[in-house]
Design a protein around this motif. Sequence first.
Motif, PDB file in Angstrom:
ATOM      1  N   ASP A  78       0.883  -1.289  -0.028  1.00  0.00           N
ATOM      2  CA  ASP A  78       0.184  -0.211   0.092  1.00  0.00           C
ATOM      3  C   ASP A  78       0.876   1.287  -0.130  1.00  0.00           C
ATOM      4  OD1 ASP A  78      -2.629  -0.948  -0.377  1.00  0.00           O
ATOM      5  OD2 ASP A  78      -2.783  -1.387   1.852  1.00  0.00           O
ATOM      6  N   VAL A 113      -1.086  -4.383  -5.692  1.00  0.00           N
ATOM      7  CA  VAL A 113      -1.746  -4.400  -4.451  1.00  0.00           C
ATOM      8  C   VAL A 113      -2.733  -5.360  -4.186  1.00  0.00           C
ATOM      9  CG1 VAL A 113      -3.341  -2.869  -3.253  1.00  0.00           C
ATOM     10  CG2 VAL A 113      -1.261  -1.825  -4.210  1.00  0.00           C
ATOM     11  N   GLU A 151      -3.087  -8.140  -1.663  1.00  0.00           N
ATOM     12  CA  GLU A 151      -4.585  -8.160  -0.729  1.00  0.00           C
ATOM     13  C   GLU A 151      -5.247  -9.626  -0.831  1.00  0.00           C
ATOM     14  OE1 GLU A 151      -7.258  -5.088  -2.259  1.00  0.00           O
ATOM     15  OE2 GLU A 151      -6.160  -3.450  -0.968  1.00  0.00           O
TER      16      GLU A 151
END
Lengths: 216, 216
Positions: free
Chosen positions: B151, B198, B202
Amino acid sequence: MRNEFHADLATVSHLLVEMAHQVRAAMRQATRALLTADRRAAEAVITGDGEIDARYREVEERVCELLARQAPVASDLRAMITALHVAADLERMGDLADHVAKTALRRHPSPAVPAELRPIFTEMDGVADRMAEKIAGVLADPDAELAAELDRDDDAMDDLHKQLFGVVLGADWPYGVETAIDATLLGRFYERFADHAVNAGEHVVYLITGESAAAQ
Amino acid sequence: MRNEFHADLATVSHLLVEMAHQVRAAMRQATRALLTADRRAAEAVITGDGEIDARYREVEERVCELLARQAPVASDLRAMITALHVAADLERMGDLADHVAKTALRRHPSPAVPAELRPIFTEMDGVADRMAEKIAGVLADPDAELAAELDRDDDAMDDLHKQLFGVVLGADWPYGVETAIDATLLGRFYERFADHAVNAGEHVVYLITGESAAAQ
């Protein structure tokens, strides 16, 4: 067990058809926001994208539940994996409508698109709209020929994309770099929308015919 | 049965780690092609993208085979679905490296990127590189903290993306609209590369912790 599976599969298909209708409406509304500098329409698209995302998660949950409970094999398993792919493409198409709406909002109350480009974006919207409609159609009633039409629609979108660059790169482009950048990104959003529609169509064709197009 | 499942899962993980290394190398090479107008490097990236696509299909086949044969439930099933997501993100990261290479090739033998933008693209490449490295890392050895760093890397990429627009939209931009368009699209390719990194991160975090980030 088979009947139960098919009832569950029908539920998943129904969710996908709904998603396709949602992204179709989203892109239509985003284009209106773009071409008429309509702030409310832009905001509605952005809010609505949350609902598309929620439906995407619902498809995933249903598919996982179904895989766990029914352990499908062969063509049933393939249908489940296809549903995941199609849902991912539709979710992304929703994002792209959201990007168009955000571009409209960023320039509001000015229009993001100058008069010279309005006919091209109107046509791009028309192509995007019929592609999303076809996806909804093939999901509701699998039809390899209808899915194959998406390739021709995509060619039409690519032509419009080239025309767009032709205008922006023309010697008489009077709007400067910022508007050129907006037009470039907007053009890409419509083009990617079409690409994802083609991908979704290919997954449905694979489901019907067992023949896979190569990953792009 | 459990041991067999874990052996198969290890094979899939290994394929994903390989894909991550491939896309990392592809983006690095594409940037070199871009910044040094290196035609051979650009062509190598484009050829190599076919290998990344092939590995993606291999992951899909393995996962489907495994689902059909072992009918995993609960966390094992989740691992399989996660593998599909991560593979899709990595495949797309490969496409984006391919797009950078094609942009370099389209302008060859001229450089696609003017001197003023080279430092920004060099930094974007650095961020993309460490993100791809972290994806390979968390896939080989799941670590939620390392994944969370993605992030921050993505924020760095977004800052660079803004800097890029700052230069292109500056009053003293001397290169005209075509170079601005190239820079806009290239900027978007690096930014999307980071977004997919990202997303992939995740999915791995979800696998480790059971906590899902909302679809973006």
